[in-house]
Structure formats: structure tokens, C-alpha cells
Design an enzyme around this catalytic site. Sequence first.
Site, PDB file in Angstrom:
ATOM      1  N   TYR A   1      41.907  49.981  77.400  1.00 47.69           N
ATOM      2  CA  TYR A   1      42.283  51.391  77.480  1.00 47.69           C
ATOM      3  C   TYR A   1      43.262  51.761  76.376  1.00 47.69           C
ATOM      4  CZ  TYR A   1      46.962  50.327  79.304  1.00 47.69           C
ATOM      5  OH  TYR A   1      48.251  49.890  79.431  1.00 47.69           O
TER       6      TYR A   1
ATOM      7  N   LYS B   1      44.833  45.537  74.797  1.00 49.69           N
ATOM      8  CA  LYS B   1      45.292  46.526  75.792  1.00 49.69           C
ATOM      9  C   LYS B   1      44.271  46.552  76.927  1.00 49.69           C
ATOM     10  CE  LYS B   1      47.693  51.001  75.737  1.00 49.69           C
ATOM     11  NZ  LYS B   1      48.902  50.621  76.433  1.00 49.69           N
TER      12      LYS B   1
ATOM     13  N   LEU C   1      52.035  43.618  73.059  1.00 47.13           N
ATOM     14  CA  LEU C   1      51.178  44.698  72.580  1.00 47.13           C
ATOM     15  C   LEU C   1      51.782  45.246  71.280  1.00 47.13           C
ATOM     16  CD1 LEU C   1      48.654  46.416  73.402  1.00 47.13           C
ATOM     17  CD2 LEU C   1      50.311  48.200  73.914  1.00 47.13           C
TER      18      LEU C   1
ATOM     19  N   GLU D   1      58.693  42.010  75.492  1.00 49.73           N
ATOM     20  CA  GLU D   1      58.616  43.476  75.432  1.00 49.73           C
ATOM     21  C   GLU D   1      58.961  43.991  76.816  1.00 49.73           C
ATOM     22  OE1 GLU D   1      54.609  44.927  74.691  1.00 49.73           O
ATOM     23  OE2 GLU D   1      53.727  43.185  75.651  1.00 49.73           O
TER      24      GLU D   1
HETATM   25  C1  LIG Z   1      53.022  46.474  77.470  1.00 46.18           C
HETATM   26  C2  LIG Z   1      53.199  47.587  76.488  1.00 46.18           C
HETATM   27  N1  LIG Z   1      53.898  47.358  75.359  1.00 46.18           N
HETATM   28  C3  LIG Z   1      54.111  48.336  74.449  1.00 46.18           C
HETATM   29  C4  LIG Z   1      53.600  49.620  74.639  1.00 46.18           C
HETATM   30  C5  LIG Z   1      53.845  50.693  73.610  1.00 46.18           C
HETATM   31  O1  LIG Z   1      52.650  50.992  72.916  1.00 46.18           O
HETATM   32  P1  LIG Z   1      52.464  52.375  72.194  1.00 46.18           P
HETATM   33  O2  LIG Z   1      53.625  52.554  71.271  1.00 46.18           O
HETATM   34  O3  LIG Z   1      51.182  52.192  71.439  1.00 46.18           O
HETATM   35  O4  LIG Z   1      52.371  53.430  73.232  1.00 46.18           O
HETATM   36  C6  LIG Z   1      52.850  49.902  75.787  1.00 46.18           C
HETATM   37  C7  LIG Z   1      52.307  51.231  75.992  1.00 46.18           C
HETATM   38  O5  LIG Z   1      51.704  51.554  76.957  1.00 46.18           O
HETATM   39  C8  LIG Z   1      52.636  48.854  76.731  1.00 46.18           C
HETATM   40  O6  LIG Z   1      51.920  49.068  77.840  1.00 46.18           O
END
Ligand SMILES: Cc1ncc(COP(=O)(O)O)c(C=O)c1O
Length: 289
Positions: free
Chosen positions: A35, A149, A205, A181
Amino acid sequence: MSVYNYLLTQEGFVHKDDLTYPFEERGLQFGDGIYEVIRVYEGKYYLIKEHVDRLFRSAEAVKIKVPFTKDELYNRLDELITKNDIQTDAKVYLQITRGSAPRDHAFPTGTQANLYAYAQDLSRKTEQMKTGVKAVSKADVRWEWCYIKSLNLLPNVMAKQEASEAGCFEAILHKDGEVTECSSSNIYLVKNGDIYTHPPKKNILHGCVRMRIEQFCKEEGISFIEESFQLEDIQYADELFLSSSTAEVMPVIEVDGIKVGDSHPGRITRRMQEKYEMDAGVKGTIFAK
Ligand SMILES: Cc1ncc(COP(=O)(O)O)c(C=O)c1O
């Protein structure tokens, strides 16, 4: 938070009241899908290319065939905005599953992927961005491929719930004390004017906002150091902040009940917030008096 009427599927647009999920949907039964959450400001996508690129990388990693080419997907996502006449701040949730087929762990043959995307109003978290938020730390018990993701979010859901029950905004995840994270965002520690964050390995991620923060640092001459830090380093940090498409750049002022820095959003965090607002072209500002 209202959901807009028209959803995008691989077969075209459907009214939300007319969409039904087949019970043998692999996304539902196995979490067998991927997603994206894409930010929209006043009806315009922010970082759409980064999100679409990551979606295709996730799809490739789990061997799901995206039912559109990248160009087709850009066009359909634009149509999603125009068809729903979206002019406000919103988010678009898009998921692709391996499809619907009799339940069996192995991939079904000849089954097409299912794609669903819808838009929902989402205003900016301006008050929290001004004051900063609290977090708790939790063990990172996720699998090793968090760069994908994937729909398998149970550990993230559990961690976020524990944060929420503790009256906190986020759960900071760590593996044996090494911060990876957060449950739904990336995290950064500021010390002596430098920013430290976990390297973009497979176990986190690779956030789209994280990529922009790296660029903001280049523009500002701030060192963006891709080195992980320990939970215990947080007590000596000058600042701590997190980032995501829905939280933007969010100061973290307390972790596990211990104040970070002077427990106010710091100078570097503020600069990143300013740069974000300029980059995203948001209308209001959190800096207005
Ligand atoms: C586990 C995780 N890390 C980091 C992020 C940040 O990603 P982004 O900056 O692409 O929204 C998300 C965003 O949903 C996430 O679910």
C-alpha cells in the site's frame, strides 16, 4: 474525516457504497498486498513520484503485478482527485493485493491483482507540530523486510496502540536498544547541529518525507548522518523529531516520560518544518502568530 465518494479500482471508478470485498481476498486473508498513503494539499499531490516509485518497488519485491503502468496510475490518481472534486487537504490510500482466489498460501495462478484507492479529508496536525508530541519506546518485533510497504501491520498496530494507551503520539521502535524507526514514521536525533537517522537498510521503510529531509539538509548545509542511534542516546539529544506523509515534520519532546532537550521543538526541527511547508506549498503555516 470524510471519505470521498469515488474509489479507484483496477476496473475503473466505483461509488464507495457499491464496493464489496470478496471474502477470499488475499489482502484480507494473508495481508498479501502492499500500500501507499499519499498526501494531498488543496487538491494537489505531494511527492507523488516518490510514492509511485516506492509502490512499484514494493510490488516487485513481493512479486505482485501492478495492474497499471506508472503513467496509467498517475492519470488514474489525477482522475481520483478531479472526479471527487477534492480541493482540501487530504490523503489518498492505495492498496494492491495479490487478488481473490481460493485460500492457499502459494500464489494462485491466473489471478489478477486487486487495486483499491480512495481519498479522505485530512487536515494538518498544526497544534501538535507547534508544541511537539510525546512518544514511548517499544521493541521492534517486525520482520526483516520493512522497506516493503506491506499490508502486514500487526506489530505496528500493537505498538501504536500501546503508545496511544500511554497518551503518546508514537511508538519509537528499537532492536536491542538500536532505534530503527517508529510505528508509522521515521525518526531523527539532533546533536550539536547534526541530524542522525537509521540508514536506509531493509529493516526500515524508506520514507518519502525522509528523502526530502535529506535534501533539505543538503540545501541548508546540515549534516544528515545515516547512522543509527541508541535509545539511551535520546536522553543526551538536543532535539528529536519524526516524519511521515501525515505527520509531516513532528517534534518529539518527551520519550518514556523523560524530556528531550529543553522539551520544546528545537531550532533544526523548526527549520525542517519551515522547509517542508515551502516544499509542499501548503497554504497556512504553523509559524503564524
Ligand atoms: C513504518 C513507517 N515508517 C516510515 C513512514 C514514513 O513514510 P512516508 O514519509 O513515506 O510517509 C511510514 C509511513 O506510513 C511508516 O509506516
